[in-house]
Write an enzyme that holds these catalytic residues in place. Sequence first.
Site, mmCIF file in Angstrom:
data_model
loop_
_atom_site.group_PDB
_atom_site.id
_atom_site.type_symbol
_atom_site.label_atom_id
_atom_site.label_comp_id
_atom_site.label_asym_id
_atom_site.label_seq_id
_atom_site.Cartn_x
_atom_site.Cartn_y
_atom_site.Cartn_z
ATOM 1 N N ASP A 53 46.269 47.021 38.187
ATOM 2 C CA ASP A 53 46.709 47.842 39.077
ATOM 3 C C ASP A 53 48.146 47.550 39.416
ATOM 4 O O ASP A 53 48.701 48.170 40.218
ATOM 5 C CB ASP A 53 45.668 48.173 40.249
ATOM 6 C CG ASP A 53 45.637 46.829 41.079
ATOM 7 O OD1 ASP A 53 46.178 45.793 40.706
ATOM 8 O OD2 ASP A 53 45.035 46.850 42.221
ATOM 9 N N SER A 54 48.776 46.626 38.707
ATOM 10 C CA SER A 54 49.956 46.286 38.968
ATOM 11 C C SER A 54 50.895 47.285 38.149
ATOM 12 O O SER A 54 52.062 47.201 38.439
ATOM 13 C CB SER A 54 50.365 44.670 38.445
ATOM 14 O OG SER A 54 49.846 44.573 36.854
ATOM 15 N N ASP A 92 41.435 46.925 36.153
ATOM 16 C CA ASP A 92 41.362 46.730 37.514
ATOM 17 C C ASP A 92 40.977 48.079 37.844
ATOM 18 O O ASP A 92 40.831 49.301 37.576
ATOM 19 C CB ASP A 92 42.745 46.822 38.288
ATOM 20 C CG ASP A 92 43.149 45.368 38.638
ATOM 21 O OD1 ASP A 92 42.076 44.599 38.913
ATOM 22 O OD2 ASP A 92 44.060 44.880 38.475
ATOM 23 N N LYS A 122 37.612 44.803 36.827
ATOM 24 C CA LYS A 122 38.189 43.861 37.720
ATOM 25 C C LYS A 122 38.164 44.332 39.212
ATOM 26 O O LYS A 122 38.737 45.483 39.596
ATOM 27 C CB LYS A 122 39.512 43.076 37.608
ATOM 28 C CG LYS A 122 39.759 41.854 38.569
ATOM 29 C CD LYS A 122 40.744 41.080 37.956
ATOM 30 C CE LYS A 122 42.159 41.556 38.011
ATOM 31 N NZ LYS A 122 42.718 42.000 39.250
ATOM 32 N N GLU A 124 38.708 43.314 43.499
ATOM 33 C CA GLU A 124 39.476 42.268 44.337
ATOM 34 C C GLU A 124 38.377 41.935 45.661
ATOM 35 O O GLU A 124 37.958 42.940 46.213
ATOM 36 C CB GLU A 124 40.716 42.632 45.039
ATOM 37 C CG GLU A 124 41.682 42.655 43.948
ATOM 38 C CD GLU A 124 43.054 43.232 44.415
ATOM 39 O OE1 GLU A 124 43.283 43.263 45.514
ATOM 40 O OE2 GLU A 124 44.022 43.205 43.640
ATOM 41 N N GLU A 191 44.446 33.706 42.502
ATOM 42 C CA GLU A 191 45.845 34.198 42.638
ATOM 43 C C GLU A 191 46.411 33.482 43.677
ATOM 44 O O GLU A 191 45.863 33.561 44.979
ATOM 45 C CB GLU A 191 45.944 35.749 42.813
ATOM 46 C CG GLU A 191 47.507 36.061 42.655
ATOM 47 C CD GLU A 191 47.673 37.619 42.563
ATOM 48 O OE1 GLU A 191 47.029 38.216 42.099
ATOM 49 O OE2 GLU A 191 48.930 38.037 42.714
HETATM 50 O O1 KIV Z 1 47.091 43.913 38.820
HETATM 51 C C1 KIV Z 1 47.386 42.740 37.939
HETATM 52 O O2 KIV Z 1 48.404 42.645 37.460
HETATM 53 C C2 KIV Z 1 46.277 41.640 38.437
HETATM 54 C C3 KIV Z 1 46.932 40.252 37.718
HETATM 55 C C4 KIV Z 1 48.251 39.961 38.373
HETATM 56 C C5 KIV Z 1 45.796 39.253 37.941
HETATM 57 O O3 KIV Z 1 45.654 41.635 39.085
#
Ligand code: KIV
Length: 272
Positions: A53-54, A92, A122, A124, A191
């Site tokens: 989600d980056s 994510d 993924k 969090e 992280e």
């Molecule tokens: O969203 C992302 O890029 C991440 C990584 C930095 C682990 O969760």
Amino acid sequence: MSAYIVEDERKVTTLRLREMKEQGRQVAMLTSYDFTMAGIVDKAGVDIILVGDSASNVMQGNLTTVPITLDEMIVYARGVARAAQRAMVVSDMPFGTYHASREDGVKNAVRLMQKAGVDGLKLEGGREIMDTVKGILDTGIPVMGHLGLTPQSVYKFGGYGLRAKEQAEADKLVEDAMMLEKAGCFALVLEKIPSWLTAKVCDELSIPVIGIGAGPADGQVLVLQDMLGMNKGFKPKFLRHYADLYTQITDAVGQYVTDVKSGSYPNENEWY
Ligand code: KIV
């Protein structure tokens, strides 16, 4: 041209990852958000491609990962999933899509898997989302955990600083990691936590632990644009630059502009 290693040509799966941990082989993970880059990353031997989600920051220019939506993640993840031949593709789940209730989280997880065609998701968080994690796992979707600095909680944390410096937070993190493994998660991202704590979690768990800014682990993950040096001002201590694409792209584009304006592009070999 540097050499790269593809240890195993087979598609990376949850089973392969478990084997890698057992055999002490490191997991290489990188983010991607589009078909073209994911195809290159896959060919270069990355084991897991994370549609992080980056994308909210890297692709959309937002300050945090909070604004990105499920529909937007589906678009990025679908392009990546179409490109990856060998790598496992994990997306994510974006902020707010797995917090309201177990039912809501399961519904959104199923939608992301079906629409994007990824291999896993993924999420969090630890005990706070455990019921939803279990619900998603019960559908057969592989889940990767993410503890430590969880960027979707940046407003709660008050910034992107190192997490789990205090013993109480470190103890909670270890317990959460063990709960995620027990629930059935296939891997865990840690992280920005102290390296001693990462080492402890790696010892405790039999699933691969993948670090970012967390020191040695069973594998590492970085944001692709960051490690390629495309994000000029961004150089935290943990980040290694493997290229200076900011300069190379600027030079290439600048040369193109010069050639067009001077009339040297196209020449007679470049027209019909
Ligand atoms: O969203 C992302 O890029 C991440 C990584 C930095 C682990 O969760």
